[in-house]
Each structure stands twice: as structure tokens, then as C-alpha cells.
Design a protein around this motif. Structure first.
Motif, PDB file in Angstrom:
ATOM      1  N   ARG A 189      56.554 -15.027 -24.195  1.00 55.50           N
ATOM      2  CA  ARG A 189      55.190 -15.417 -23.824  1.00 55.50           C
ATOM      3  C   ARG A 189      54.144 -14.662 -24.630  1.00 55.50           C
ATOM      4  NH1 ARG A 189      54.519 -15.187 -17.489  1.00 55.50           N
ATOM      5  NH2 ARG A 189      52.378 -15.658 -18.036  1.00 55.50           N
ATOM      6  N   GLU A 190      53.059 -15.371 -24.907  1.00 53.49           N
ATOM      7  CA  GLU A 190      51.987 -14.767 -25.682  1.00 53.49           C
ATOM      8  C   GLU A 190      51.146 -13.833 -24.798  1.00 53.49           C
ATOM      9  OE1 GLU A 190      48.656 -16.320 -28.885  1.00 53.49           O
ATOM     10  OE2 GLU A 190      49.252 -17.604 -27.231  1.00 53.49           O
ATOM     11  N   LEU A 191      50.708 -12.736 -25.384  1.00 58.17           N
ATOM     12  CA  LEU A 191      49.867 -11.782 -24.647  1.00 58.17           C
ATOM     13  C   LEU A 191      48.549 -11.654 -25.401  1.00 58.17           C
ATOM     14  CD1 LEU A 191      49.876  -9.506 -22.371  1.00 58.17           C
ATOM     15  CD2 LEU A 191      50.546  -7.950 -24.202  1.00 58.17           C
ATOM     16  N   ASP A 231      46.314  -7.797 -12.356  1.00 67.26           N
ATOM     17  CA  ASP A 231      47.738  -8.151 -12.339  1.00 67.26           C
ATOM     18  C   ASP A 231      47.950  -9.658 -12.341  1.00 67.26           C
ATOM     19  OD1 ASP A 231      48.701  -5.554 -12.395  1.00 67.26           O
ATOM     20  OD2 ASP A 231      48.747  -5.349 -10.212  1.00 67.26           O
ATOM     21  N   LYS A 232      47.135 -10.352 -11.569  1.00 63.29           N
ATOM     22  CA  LYS A 232      47.261 -11.815 -11.473  1.00 63.29           C
ATOM     23  C   LYS A 232      47.020 -12.449 -12.847  1.00 63.29           C
ATOM     24  CE  LYS A 232      44.961 -15.793  -9.245  1.00 63.29           C
ATOM     25  NZ  LYS A 232      46.113 -16.595  -8.770  1.00 63.29           N
ATOM     26  N   ILE A 233      45.936 -12.024 -13.510  1.00 63.68           N
ATOM     27  CA  ILE A 233      45.622 -12.620 -14.820  1.00 63.68           C
ATOM     28  C   ILE A 233      46.691 -12.260 -15.846  1.00 63.68           C
ATOM     29  CG2 ILE A 233      43.920 -12.776 -16.683  1.00 63.68           C
ATOM     30  CD1 ILE A 233      41.757 -12.141 -14.762  1.00 63.68           C
ATOM     31  N   LEU A 234      47.191 -11.033 -15.747  1.00 66.41           N
ATOM     32  CA  LEU A 234      48.233 -10.624 -16.703  1.00 66.41           C
ATOM     33  C   LEU A 234      49.529 -11.398 -16.446  1.00 66.41           C
ATOM     34  CD1 LEU A 234      49.304  -8.810 -18.964  1.00 66.41           C
ATOM     35  CD2 LEU A 234      49.753  -7.035 -17.256  1.00 66.41           C
ATOM     36  N   ASP A 235      49.986 -11.390 -15.194  1.00 67.01           N
ATOM     37  CA  ASP A 235      51.279 -12.014 -14.880  1.00 67.01           C
ATOM     38  C   ASP A 235      51.254 -13.528 -15.069  1.00 67.01           C
ATOM     39  OD1 ASP A 235      52.170  -9.515 -14.265  1.00 67.01           O
ATOM     40  OD2 ASP A 235      51.905  -9.730 -12.091  1.00 67.01           O
ATOM     41  N   GLU A 236      50.182 -14.160 -14.638  1.00 65.30           N
ATOM     42  CA  GLU A 236      50.169 -15.622 -14.656  1.00 65.30           C
ATOM     43  C   GLU A 236      49.624 -16.209 -15.953  1.00 65.30           C
ATOM     44  OE1 GLU A 236      48.279 -17.052 -11.065  1.00 65.30           O
ATOM     45  OE2 GLU A 236      49.379 -15.598  -9.838  1.00 65.30           O
ATOM     46  N   ALA A 237      48.628 -15.519 -16.561  1.00 63.36           N
ATOM     47  CA  ALA A 237      48.003 -16.092 -17.765  1.00 63.36           C
ATOM     48  C   ALA A 237      48.371 -15.336 -19.035  1.00 63.36           C
ATOM     49  CB  ALA A 237      46.485 -16.122 -17.584  1.00 63.36           C
ATOM     50  N   GLY A 238      48.938 -14.157 -18.892  1.00 59.28           N
ATOM     51  CA  GLY A 238      49.274 -13.375 -20.079  1.00 59.28           C
ATOM     52  C   GLY A 238      48.040 -12.819 -20.787  1.00 59.28           C
ATOM     53  N   VAL A 239      46.982 -12.578 -20.002  1.00 60.12           N
ATOM     54  CA  VAL A 239      45.743 -12.059 -20.583  1.00 60.12           C
ATOM     55  C   VAL A 239      45.457 -10.670 -20.006  1.00 60.12           C
ATOM     56  CG1 VAL A 239      43.239 -12.408 -20.796  1.00 60.12           C
ATOM     57  CG2 VAL A 239      44.798 -14.368 -20.956  1.00 60.12           C
ATOM     58  N   VAL A 240      45.116  -9.732 -20.893  1.00 61.35           N
ATOM     59  CA  VAL A 240      44.822  -8.360 -20.458  1.00 61.35           C
ATOM     60  C   VAL A 240      43.312  -8.176 -20.313  1.00 61.35           C
ATOM     61  CG1 VAL A 240      45.186  -5.902 -20.923  1.00 61.35           C
ATOM     62  CG2 VAL A 240      46.798  -7.593 -21.837  1.00 61.35           C
ATOM     63  N   THR A 241      42.885  -7.674 -19.163  1.00 60.75           N
ATOM     64  CA  THR A 241      41.471  -7.353 -18.931  1.00 60.75           C
ATOM     65  C   THR A 241      41.393  -5.856 -18.628  1.00 60.75           C
ATOM     66  OG1 THR A 241      41.709  -7.828 -16.577  1.00 60.75           O
ATOM     67  CG2 THR A 241      40.984  -9.648 -17.986  1.00 60.75           C
ATOM     68  N   THR A 242      40.229  -5.374 -18.220  1.00 58.05           N
ATOM     69  CA  THR A 242      40.110  -3.975 -17.800  1.00 58.05           C
ATOM     70  C   THR A 242      39.587  -3.958 -16.365  1.00 58.05           C
ATOM     71  OG1 THR A 242      39.492  -3.444 -20.080  1.00 58.05           O
ATOM     72  CG2 THR A 242      39.214  -1.704 -18.442  1.00 58.05           C
ATOM     73  N   PRO A 243      40.308  -3.310 -15.446  1.00 61.85           N
ATOM     74  CA  PRO A 243      39.862  -3.279 -14.050  1.00 61.85           C
ATOM     75  C   PRO A 243      38.563  -2.474 -13.898  1.00 61.85           C
ATOM     76  CG  PRO A 243      42.131  -2.506 -14.295  1.00 61.85           C
ATOM     77  CD  PRO A 243      41.548  -2.562 -15.653  1.00 61.85           C
ATOM     78  N   GLY A 244      37.584  -3.078 -13.258  1.00 56.90           N
ATOM     79  CA  GLY A 244      36.285  -2.432 -13.097  1.00 56.90           C
ATOM     80  C   GLY A 244      36.350  -1.120 -12.347  1.00 56.90           C
TER      81      GLY A 244
END
Ligand SMILES: *Cc1c(COP(=O)(O)O)cnc(C)c1O
Length: 403
Positions: free
Chosen positions: A34-36, A357-370
Motif C-alpha cells: 500500500r502507498e503511504l 490512526d484512522k487516516i493512517l490505517d484506512e487511507a494510508g495518509v500521515v498527518t500530525t496530531p494536534g
């Protein structure tokens, strides 16, 4: 027996970025197919402008000649760069800054931290929450923050920046001595207008406080009501120090050049902070390399301006794409109009890390937690516009598909 500075032992670990990196690595290891996509990067990605490279190469060649060689330079920076800064960043906006008030350095991060050297450990320091962690940690190292108890430093004054106050801090209700302000803001991406900054200058005047104004993201400002410099506010030259950087303006994050402005009119008990900072820099700092200062000078050339502006426009376009996509997905978003950061509210009352976690696990996108930027960042994630346009579009499609 030697003793350490035990203020360092009080610092909590730098969990935010290391945890983000670890979770991204775990995802990649578990899903090699999967793409990250990283929408978490706080670094520019576009290469340096051709005009900057040309000047850097020419300066490097100069250094190889007997006539053009430069050894130790002035700690405050070469006048050729300081005069360009005074002219193009200040005089052009009607602000009179003398070159002796400009200190060229290797970073706004270093300066924001080092500036503490010229202030007593007894000062009461106010910071926004959420906040760029450098302001907090450097004051903690100096012993100015007290102890870290329950997500807060006991001696710092926290100014919550929340949805309710439009992410604009409120004036301190108790007397503080040093106030860090950063606009356009990292992490919220929100910018302060002239009207919003005026009361801060007044507060500082009335209370003998000093404002440490970080305008590292000044180049991203699109709204004419948002000042590029705190000195656009009347009286600010008596109360504020300003930090600027070529890092985000011209992609110098790996090249290293910034500057700090300390006006002569800024005094405490009759002592000019300019002379203290000058003394500090002359003693502890060797100046920025000649080659790099020539490269920074080229940012102000006609080609340099056009090319660096194009890079900023590219990032701002990414920000627009992010804002539009997340809004379409039903999220409430802030920032991204005068800054490369988008501050997105988590849906359904999710915690920052839960949504991360939801965005990472389901969409493979990394964000930064506020929440990593301070307790008031809970319930938000930060996305950056520093990715490529292709990846930004792809990441937004993936997020839209899961929400
Ligand atoms: C990136 C950034 C800076 C710039 O730091 P440099 O050391 O000049 O690269 C300063 N302040 C904030 C809030 C930043 O995000």
C-alpha cells in the motif's frame, strides 16, 4: 564534582514526531503493497531557485581566488545582505529598520532559542497553546519554565488558541514579561491582522513586556490586512524582536540562513537589547558562511523573487486543494490561506491520535496530531501543503473515500 543542567532532565521526550514516524514505519512494514503519503512534513520539498544556485556557485568560485576569499565574516552578517533585508523586507513596507538592527543567523529556530540568553531567568513567559515546541523547550532548558506537571510547565503562562477564539490568543490576565507570538501560525495556519496585533503592542508597552515575534511564514501571506512584520504596528519597535527565515520563504531549510531584528529603541531599564544581542552573537556565533549569504542575497534579485514566489504559490495551491477536499469530506478546517498548514477538526469528537490512526490505517495518509503541540490542540490534526501537488491530490482522494 561536575553538575549537569538538570533542567534538561525535566523535559518530556520528543514523543510527537518520533511517534508519528514510528507509526508510519509500522504501517509501511505491515502493508508493503500500500502507498503511504506524508501530509505531515514540516519541510519544504521544492529545490532551491536557479537564481539562488547561480549566486551560490559564483560565491564558491570567488572563495577559490586570492581576491575573493573570505575568512571569518562579521558575526552580524555582511552588509550586502543586511541592506537588502532592510530595503526589501522593511523599507518597501514603510518600515524604517537600520542595518545595525538586523542580525543574520543560521536559523530562526536557533535565534528563538538563543534569545533567552539576554533575558533573566526570572521572567514570566507566555506561550500560545498549541505552540511551536522550540519556545517552550528552550525556556525549560534555561530554567524559566518550572516543572512539567500534567502536560503543563508550572511557570509558563499558556494562552489557549481554540476554535472559540478563532485561534487568536487572548491578552494575559496576569502580568507576563515575555510573549512569544507566531503569525502566520505553525501549527494552526491562522494569521493575525493588524487590528488583532495592536492590543499586543499596547499590552507590552503598558506592562514593560517584550514580544518575540516569529514571522517565519510571512511569505505565505495573501490577505492585505495581515501584516508581514510586527513593526507595521505603531510602537512595536519599542517592544518587539522579530524573527525571520529564508527556510520557508526560499527553501533554505537545508541551506541555513535567517535573521533577527532587534531595534535600538527596544530598551529595558535604559539598556538596549540590541547591544546585548550583539554581544551574545559576537561571542557565541561565527556568522553565516559567505557563500550562503550571497545565495540569500539572490532571493531579492528579480529572478530570485519570481522563482521563490512561484514555489510559495505552488504550496498555497496545495493548501487550497487540501482545504477544499477536507471541507467536501465534511470536516471543519482552519488555516491554509496565509500559511502552508491546515488545521482540521476531527469528526465525531475523535481524539487527535484516534483520527491520526484512522487516516493512517484506512487511507494510508500521515498527518500530525494536534495534541502533540499542546493540550489545546486536542481534537485537531495538522496537514501540510509541503507535499507535491500529485501526492496532495492523491492523499485528499484517499481521505475523502474513507470519510
Ligand atoms: C520552520 C519554522 C521556523 C524556521 O526555522 P529555521 O531555523 O530558520 O529553519 C521558525 N519558526 C517556526 C514556527 C517554524 O515553523
Amino acid at each position: 564534582m561536575a553538575k549537569i543542567n538538570d533542567n534538561y532532565l525535566k523535559l518530556p521526550g520528543a514523543y510527537l514526531f518520533s511517534t508519528v514516524a514510528r507509526k508510519a514505519e509500522e504501517f509501511a512494514a505491515a502493508h508493503p503493497d500500500r502507498e503511504l503519503i506524508k501530509m505531515s512534513i514540516g519541510d519544504v520539498t521544492k529545490p532551491l531557485a536557479p537564481a539562488v544556485i547561480k549566486a551560490m556557485k559564483a560565491a564558491a568560485d570567488e572563495m577559490g581566488t586570492a581576491e575573493g576569499f573570505h575568512g571569518y565574516g562579521p558575526e552580524q552578517g555582511y552588509d550586502f545582505l543586511r541592506s537588502k533585508i532592510a530595503e526589501c523586507d522593511y523599507k518597501s513596507r514603510g518600515i524604517d529598520i537600520d542595518i545595525s538592527e538586523i542580525f543574520v543567523s543560521d536559523g530562526a529556530k536557533s535565534d528563538c532559542g538563543n534569545i533567552g540568553d539576554i533575558f533573566s531567568v526570572d521572567n514570566k513567559v507566555a506561550v500560545c497553546d498549541p505552540v511551536y515546541p522550540v519556545y517552550v523547550d528552550t525556556n525549560a532548558m534555561a530554567g524559566r519554565a518550572g516543572d512539567y506537571v500534567g502536560e503543563h510547565w508550572t511557570n509558563l503562562y499558556y494562552m489557549p488558541c481554540t476554535e472559540e477564539n478563532g485561534f487568536m490568543p487572548e491578552l494575559p490576565k496576569e502580568k507576563v514579561d515575555i510573549i512569544y507570538l507566531c503569525f502566520p501560525n505553525n501549527p494552526t495556519g491562522v494569521a493575525a491582522t493588524r487590528e488583532q496585533l495592536k492590543p499586543w503592542v499596547e499590552y507590552a508597552k503598558e506592562n514593560g513586556a517584550v514580544i518575540l515575534y516569529d514571522s517565519a511564514y510571512e511569505a505565505f501571506i495573501t490577505n492585505p490586512d495581515v501584516p508581514h512584520s510586527i513593526y507595521e504596528i505603531e510602537g512595536a519597535k519599542e517592544v518587539a524582536i522579530e524573527f525571520r527565515s529564508f527556510s520557508k520563504t526560499a527553501g533554505f531549510t537545508g541551506t541555513r540562513c535567517a535573521y533577527t531584528v532587534v531595534p535600538h529603541t527596544l530598551k529595558i531599564d535604559g539598556t538596549e537589547l540590541n547591544s546585548l544581542w550583539n554581544r551574545r552573537q559576537c561571542t557565541k556565533f561565527n556568522g553565516v558562511p559567505y557563500v550562503i549569504q550571497r545565495a540569500a542575497e539572490a532571493v531579492y534579485s528579480e529572478d530570485g523573487r519570481r522563482e521563490t514566489k512561484a514555489a510559495i504559490a505552488y504550496y498555497l495551491e496545495n493548501a487550497k486543494i487540501i482545504r477544499a477536499a477536507l471541507t467536501e469530506a465534511g470536516l471543519t478546517v482552519y488555516g491554509g490561506e496565509n500559511a502552508p498548514y491546515i488545521w482540521a477538526k476531527t469528526p465525531d469528537g475523535l481524539k487527535s491520535w484516534e483520527f491520526f490512526d484512522k487516516i493512517l490505517d484506512e487511507a494510508g495518509v500521515v498527518t500530525t496530531p494536534g495534541s502533540g503541540f499542546g493540550p489545546s490542540g486536542e481534537g485537531f490534526v495538522r496537514l501540510t501543503a509541503f507535499s507535491t501537488k500529485e501526492n496532495t491530490i492523491k492523499a485528499m482522494e484517499k481521505i475523502k473515500a474513507i470519510l
